[in-house]
Write a protein that holds these residues in place. Structure first.
Motif, PDB file in Angstrom:
ATOM      1  N   VAL A  52      51.350  44.340  43.812  1.00  0.00           N
ATOM      2  CA  VAL A  52      50.084  43.758  43.391  1.00  0.00           C
ATOM      3  C   VAL A  52      49.800  42.498  44.200  1.00  0.00           C
ATOM      4  CG1 VAL A  52      48.716  43.195  41.379  1.00  0.00           C
ATOM      5  CG2 VAL A  52      50.731  44.583  41.116  1.00  0.00           C
ATOM      6  N   ALA A  53      50.849  41.739  44.543  1.00  0.00           N
ATOM      7  CA  ALA A  53      50.656  40.506  45.308  1.00  0.00           C
ATOM      8  C   ALA A  53      50.109  40.809  46.698  1.00  0.00           C
ATOM      9  CB  ALA A  53      51.974  39.746  45.412  1.00  0.00           C
ATOM     10  N   PHE A  54      50.645  41.847  47.348  1.00  0.00           N
ATOM     11  CA  PHE A  54      50.104  42.256  48.656  1.00  0.00           C
ATOM     12  C   PHE A  54      48.621  42.565  48.531  1.00  0.00           C
ATOM     13  CE2 PHE A  54      54.431  44.076  49.991  1.00  0.00           C
ATOM     14  CZ  PHE A  54      54.746  42.924  50.651  1.00  0.00           C
ATOM     15  N   THR A  55      48.292  43.378  47.526  1.00  0.00           N
ATOM     16  CA  THR A  55      46.902  43.798  47.359  1.00  0.00           C
ATOM     17  C   THR A  55      46.001  42.607  47.120  1.00  0.00           C
ATOM     18  OG1 THR A  55      47.893  45.671  46.245  1.00  0.00           O
ATOM     19  CG2 THR A  55      45.514  45.557  46.247  1.00  0.00           C
ATOM     20  N   GLU A  56      46.460  41.668  46.281  1.00  0.00           N
ATOM     21  CA  GLU A  56      45.624  40.490  45.988  1.00  0.00           C
ATOM     22  C   GLU A  56      45.471  39.615  47.229  1.00  0.00           C
ATOM     23  OE1 GLU A  56      43.735  39.512  43.738  1.00  0.00           O
ATOM     24  OE2 GLU A  56      43.545  37.358  43.979  1.00  0.00           O
ATOM     25  N   ALA A  57      46.546  39.495  48.041  1.00  0.00           N
ATOM     26  CA  ALA A  57      46.442  38.671  49.245  1.00  0.00           C
ATOM     27  C   ALA A  57      45.403  39.265  50.196  1.00  0.00           C
ATOM     28  CB  ALA A  57      47.792  38.564  49.934  1.00  0.00           C
ATOM     29  N   VAL A  58      45.367  40.605  50.279  1.00  0.00           N
ATOM     30  CA  VAL A  58      44.396  41.246  51.173  1.00  0.00           C
ATOM     31  C   VAL A  58      42.999  41.211  50.569  1.00  0.00           C
ATOM     32  CG1 VAL A  58      43.737  43.442  52.196  1.00  0.00           C
ATOM     33  CG2 VAL A  58      46.106  42.725  52.239  1.00  0.00           C
ATOM     34  N   VAL A  59      42.929  41.557  49.272  1.00  0.00           N
ATOM     35  CA  VAL A  59      41.632  41.777  48.638  1.00  0.00           C
ATOM     36  C   VAL A  59      41.059  40.483  48.074  1.00  0.00           C
ATOM     37  CG1 VAL A  59      40.708  42.727  46.515  1.00  0.00           C
ATOM     38  CG2 VAL A  59      41.859  44.207  48.112  1.00  0.00           C
ATOM     39  N   GLY A  60      41.884  39.723  47.312  1.00  0.00           N
ATOM     40  CA  GLY A  60      41.374  38.533  46.651  1.00  0.00           C
ATOM     41  C   GLY A  60      41.135  37.403  47.629  1.00  0.00           C
ATOM     42  N   ALA A  61      42.119  37.166  48.514  1.00  0.00           N
ATOM     43  CA  ALA A  61      41.980  36.049  49.441  1.00  0.00           C
ATOM     44  C   ALA A  61      41.217  36.461  50.691  1.00  0.00           C
ATOM     45  CB  ALA A  61      43.357  35.514  49.818  1.00  0.00           C
ATOM     46  N   GLY A  62      41.274  37.747  51.063  1.00  0.00           N
ATOM     47  CA  GLY A  62      40.640  38.186  52.306  1.00  0.00           C
ATOM     48  C   GLY A  62      39.285  38.822  52.102  1.00  0.00           C
ATOM     49  N   ALA A  63      39.286  40.051  51.561  1.00  0.00           N
ATOM     50  CA  ALA A  63      38.054  40.839  51.521  1.00  0.00           C
ATOM     51  C   ALA A  63      36.983  40.188  50.654  1.00  0.00           C
ATOM     52  CB  ALA A  63      38.365  42.243  51.009  1.00  0.00           C
ATOM     53  N   SER A  64      37.367  39.676  49.463  1.00  0.00           N
ATOM     54  CA  SER A  64      36.359  39.066  48.582  1.00  0.00           C
ATOM     55  C   SER A  64      35.671  37.900  49.273  1.00  0.00           C
ATOM     56  CB  SER A  64      37.006  38.562  47.293  1.00  0.00           C
ATOM     57  OG  SER A  64      37.657  39.577  46.641  1.00  0.00           O
ATOM     58  N   THR A  65      36.486  37.071  49.979  1.00  0.00           N
ATOM     59  CA  THR A  65      35.902  35.917  50.677  1.00  0.00           C
ATOM     60  C   THR A  65      34.912  36.381  51.728  1.00  0.00           C
ATOM     61  OG1 THR A  65      38.068  34.942  50.393  1.00  0.00           O
ATOM     62  CG2 THR A  65      36.517  33.751  51.747  1.00  0.00           C
ATOM     63  N   VAL A  66      35.294  37.442  52.475  1.00  0.00           N
ATOM     64  CA  VAL A  66      34.384  37.952  53.504  1.00  0.00           C
ATOM     65  C   VAL A  66      33.098  38.453  52.856  1.00  0.00           C
ATOM     66  CG1 VAL A  66      34.104  39.733  55.250  1.00  0.00           C
ATOM     67  CG2 VAL A  66      36.253  38.511  55.075  1.00  0.00           C
ATOM     68  N   PHE A  67      33.221  39.157  51.714  1.00  0.00           N
ATOM     69  CA  PHE A  67      32.022  39.643  51.007  1.00  0.00           C
ATOM     70  C   PHE A  67      31.130  38.473  50.607  1.00  0.00           C
ATOM     71  CE2 PHE A  67      34.086  43.758  49.186  1.00  0.00           C
ATOM     72  CZ  PHE A  67      34.135  44.261  50.462  1.00  0.00           C
ATOM     73  N   PHE A  68      31.745  37.445  49.992  1.00  0.00           N
ATOM     74  CA  PHE A  68      30.971  36.288  49.535  1.00  0.00           C
ATOM     75  C   PHE A  68      30.274  35.609  50.714  1.00  0.00           C
ATOM     76  CE2 PHE A  68      33.432  36.030  45.460  1.00  0.00           C
ATOM     77  CZ  PHE A  68      32.355  35.880  44.630  1.00  0.00           C
ATOM     78  N   LEU A  69      31.055  35.389  51.810  1.00  0.00           N
ATOM     79  CA  LEU A  69      30.467  34.683  52.951  1.00  0.00           C
ATOM     80  C   LEU A  69      29.375  35.522  53.593  1.00  0.00           C
ATOM     81  CD1 LEU A  69      33.550  32.972  54.624  1.00  0.00           C
ATOM     82  CD2 LEU A  69      31.760  31.941  53.252  1.00  0.00           C
ATOM     83  N   ALA A  70      29.563  36.852  53.642  1.00  0.00           N
ATOM     84  CA  ALA A  70      28.529  37.714  54.211  1.00  0.00           C
ATOM     85  C   ALA A  70      27.250  37.614  53.384  1.00  0.00           C
ATOM     86  CB  ALA A  70      29.024  39.151  54.254  1.00  0.00           C
ATOM     87  N   THR A  71      27.403  37.560  52.047  1.00  0.00           N
ATOM     88  CA  THR A  71      26.231  37.401  51.179  1.00  0.00           C
ATOM     89  C   THR A  71      25.522  36.080  51.470  1.00  0.00           C
ATOM     90  OG1 THR A  71      27.409  38.611  49.479  1.00  0.00           O
ATOM     91  CG2 THR A  71      25.469  37.390  48.787  1.00  0.00           C
ATOM     92  N   LEU A  72      26.321  35.007  51.607  1.00  0.00           N
ATOM     93  CA  LEU A  72      25.704  33.697  51.853  1.00  0.00           C
ATOM     94  C   LEU A  72      25.010  33.678  53.217  1.00  0.00           C
ATOM     95  CD1 LEU A  72      28.373  31.255  50.414  1.00  0.00           C
ATOM     96  CD2 LEU A  72      26.080  31.689  49.574  1.00  0.00           C
TER      97      LEU A  72
END
Lengths: 175, 126
Positions: A52-72
């Motif tokens: 779960v930690a691997f997934t969160e590091a990729v998804v929570g810290a990586g992909a979500s941030t990219v999604f948020f920044l792309a929206t902004l």
């Protein structure tokens, strides 16, 4: 992970979460949320949930941030979020929920208790027979890809549906 | 009093989960900015996942990976962490990303129409 380190990381999580909600600049808030996700994945790795930690590091810290920044980047909001006085009803609701949750604490087993009900009832069977039955040394993989394979398969349908929904909602580049 | 303090310290992890959940909940219902609401939702979801994962921890246990040389030996469950919450929460994270993606797409759509993320400005325009 030692108890002290765990407690420190939990305190850091609360501080980062508060900062992400409080900070007025939206890009700043998103970046703090990314730091929050990375800290969260460290806490989970310390709790033994490495998958779960691997997934969160990729998804929570990586992909979500990219999604948020792309929206902004797409919207470029000019105004800062406005400070609003919290209405008393809101605070009462939040505190009521908090009180209910705190009341429930003493029903739960102590932290990392080996004799907690969750660890005694179903999971020993998977730990004992999982490797023999599936051939996967990692029992999380065995549960995810063998015992619950249909669930994981349909999970891809969820992601597909979300992808189609995003594709339909996002405005085309050339109208 | 000391009894209560010892009890409260013993359950310190639950205090952190409750605090995180309340921060997320507060951001979701009190903030007027839609992006801030999404940040609150993200914090709320991860707090719940943290709570579930903490159930799987066992004192003195190792990761739920059986060494291959264990072979036909009987594996002692107290020596390995509970793998079931891990498997469940992997599924939950996938759902989390799905909801976040769709919510951000809706947000872009809203911004296209109303040119703002502020809830009260949007309500005034409708």
């Amino acid at each position: 992970m030692s108890e002290v380190l765990n407690a420190l990381f939990l305190a850091l999580l609360v501080i980062l979460a508060g900062a992400a909600v409080r900070v007025r600049d939206l890009v700043g808030a998103v970046l703090i949320l990314s730091a929050y996700g990375l800290t969260m994945s460290l806490v989970w790795a310390g709790m033994g949930a490495v998958d779960v930690a691997f997934t969160e590091a990729v998804v929570g810290a990586g992909a979500s941030t990219v999604f948020f920044l792309a929206t902004l980047l797409r919207t470029l909001p000019r105004e800062q979020p406005r400070e609003r006085r919290a209405r008393p009803a809101t605070l009462v609701g939040v505190l009521l929920l908090g009180g209910l949750l705190l009341l429930a604490i003493h029903e739960f087993p102590a932290w990392s208790d080996p004799a907690s009900p969750a660890s005694l009832h179903v999971s020993p069977r998977y730990l004992r027979d999982g490797y023999r039955e599936t051939g996967a040394p990692n029992i999380v993989t065995a549960v995810l890809a063998d015992y619950r394979a249909y669930d994981t398969l349909i999970e891809t349908v969820v992601i597909f549906t979300a992808g189609v929904a995003c594709w339909l909602l996002l405005p085309r580049r050339d109208p | 009093m000391t009894e209560f303090l010892a009890y409260a310290v013993e359950r310190y992890t639950y205090w952190a989960y409750v605090a995180l959940m309340l921060i997320g909940f507060y951001a979701m219902i009190a903030h007027g900015n839609l992006l801030k609401k999404l940040i609150g939702m993200n914090i709320f979801q991860t707090a719940i996942i943290l709570f579930f994962l903490s159930i799987s921890a066992k004192r003195g246990a190792t990761l739920p990976i059986i060494p291959p040389e264990a072979g036909e030996l009987v594996v002692a469950p107290p020596h390995f962490m509970n793998p079931l919450p891990h498997a469940l929460m992997l599924t939950a994270i996938v759902v989390m990303v799905g909801t976040l993606g769709v919510a951000l797409a809706v947000l872009i759509k809203i911004h296209r129409t109303y040119r703002t993320f502020e809830e009260d400005v949007i309500l005034r325009q409708t």
